[in-house]
Write an enzyme that holds these catalytic residues in place. Structure first.
Site, PDB file in Angstrom:
ATOM      1  N   LYS A   1       1.152  -0.528   0.249  1.00 59.33           N
ATOM      2  CA  LYS A   1      -0.030  -0.161  -0.031  1.00 59.33           C
ATOM      3  C   LYS A   1       0.807   1.465  -0.111  1.00 59.33           C
ATOM      4  O   LYS A   1       1.868   1.618   0.989  1.00 59.33           O
ATOM      5  CB  LYS A   1      -0.666   0.127   1.466  1.00 59.33           C
ATOM      6  CG  LYS A   1      -2.354   0.500   1.261  1.00 59.33           C
ATOM      7  CD  LYS A   1      -3.074  -0.054   2.272  1.00 59.33           C
ATOM      8  CE  LYS A   1      -4.288   0.911   2.348  1.00 59.33           C
ATOM      9  NZ  LYS A   1      -4.590   0.267   3.818  1.00 59.33           N
TER      10      LYS A   1
HETATM   11  C1  E4P Z   1      -8.782   1.093   4.274  1.00 60.00           C
HETATM   12  O1  E4P Z   1      -7.232   1.128   3.190  1.00 60.00           O
HETATM   13  C2  E4P Z   1      -8.256   2.821   4.801  1.00 60.00           C
HETATM   14  O2  E4P Z   1      -6.845   2.633   5.202  1.00 60.00           O
HETATM   15  C3  E4P Z   1      -9.580   2.859   5.620  1.00 60.00           C
HETATM   16  O3  E4P Z   1     -10.381   2.165   5.052  1.00 60.00           O
HETATM   17  C4  E4P Z   1      -9.499   4.250   6.174  1.00 60.00           C
HETATM   18  O4  E4P Z   1     -10.856   4.127   7.054  1.00 60.00           O
HETATM   19  P1  E4P Z   1     -11.296   5.475   7.938  1.00 60.00           P
HETATM   20  O5  E4P Z   1     -11.157   6.426   7.682  1.00 60.00           O
HETATM   21  O6  E4P Z   1     -12.427   4.819   9.127  1.00 60.00           O
HETATM   22  O7  E4P Z   1      -9.974   5.512   9.745  1.00 60.00           O
END
Ligand code: E4P
Length: 217
Positions: free
Chosen positions: A83
């Site tokens: 990522k």
């Molecule tokens: C997924 O890859 C993200 O890191 C995650 O969905 C972020 O979610 P949040 O905005 O609730 O922290």
């Protein structure tokens, strides 16, 4: 639509995995911090359980270090998706890591133009953050629609991984629009089962079972 679980809590992943609900997992530095675990250890444990893509995020902000970190993360297991953030350096790292043959998840996407760049850089997944757009008073779901249109217009194969999902309505809207994947916390996935008419209907059936003395075993 594939279901990824947005957590680094191993037990929560295992519980959903037993039911066949886990097509993949996403983590981020905040989720790793919340788990209190070492990133390499917990990521390996998750990859040993789950067959689908497991996203693990780099910590660097310059492309060269992101590439080195990405290669190290990808060495944990074949199903790692590295990522990287949606910055110019993140896109450079995306191109190199995807050319290496690794899955790459480009995260922190807040516009369709950013998603277009990620697709051109060879991203396997683009992660638009719905909830965080809603948080500032805009409509996160419009972004999913826009990316779907842009990708379909040109046949990009990058998968739309709808992220920052906060509610059951987010899940349904993503499925209606045709997001390829949604990633949600375990609590949101489990809450998809809830409906008051199911509870009410079951209460009536249980009362009638009791009244009639119905027995099967
Ligand atoms: C997924 O890859 C993200 O890191 C995650 O969905 C972020 O979610 P949040 O905005 O609730 O922290």
């Amino acid at each position: 639509m594939k279901f990824f679980v947005d957590t680094a809590e191993f037990d929560a992943i295992a519980e959903l995995h037993e039911l066949g609900m886990v097509d993949g997992v996403t983590t981020n530095p905040s989720l790793i911090k919340k788990s209190g675990r070492d990133i390499l250890d917990v990521t390996k444990q998750i990859c040993d359980l789950v067959d689908g893509p497991v996203s693990a995020e780099v910590t660097a902000t310059d492309a060269d270090t992101m590439i080195s970190e990405g290669r190290k993360l990808a060495g944990i297991a074949e199903n790692i998706a590295v990522k990287v953030p949606l910055t110019w350096d993140g896109l450079k790292a995306c191109k190199v890591l995807s050319d290496d043959g690794h899955m790459v998840n480009v995260t922190l996407c807040f516009s369709a133009n950013q998603a277009l760049l990620a697709a051109k850089a060879g991203a396997t997944f683009i992660s638009p953050f719905i909830g965080r757009i809603d948080d500032i008073g805009l409509d996160g779901m419009e972004l999913i629609e826009d990316i779907r249109t842009v990708y379909d217009n040109y046949g990009f194969e990058t998968q739309i991984l709808a992220a920052s999902i906060r509610s059951v309505n987010h899940v349904l809207d993503c499925a209606r629009i045709g997001a390829d994947v949604m990633t949600a916390p375990p609590a949101v996935i489990k809450s998809l089962v809830n409906h008051p008419l199911t509870d009410k209907g079951l209460a009536t059936f249980l009362a009638d079972i009791d009244a009639a003395g119905i027995k099967i075993l």
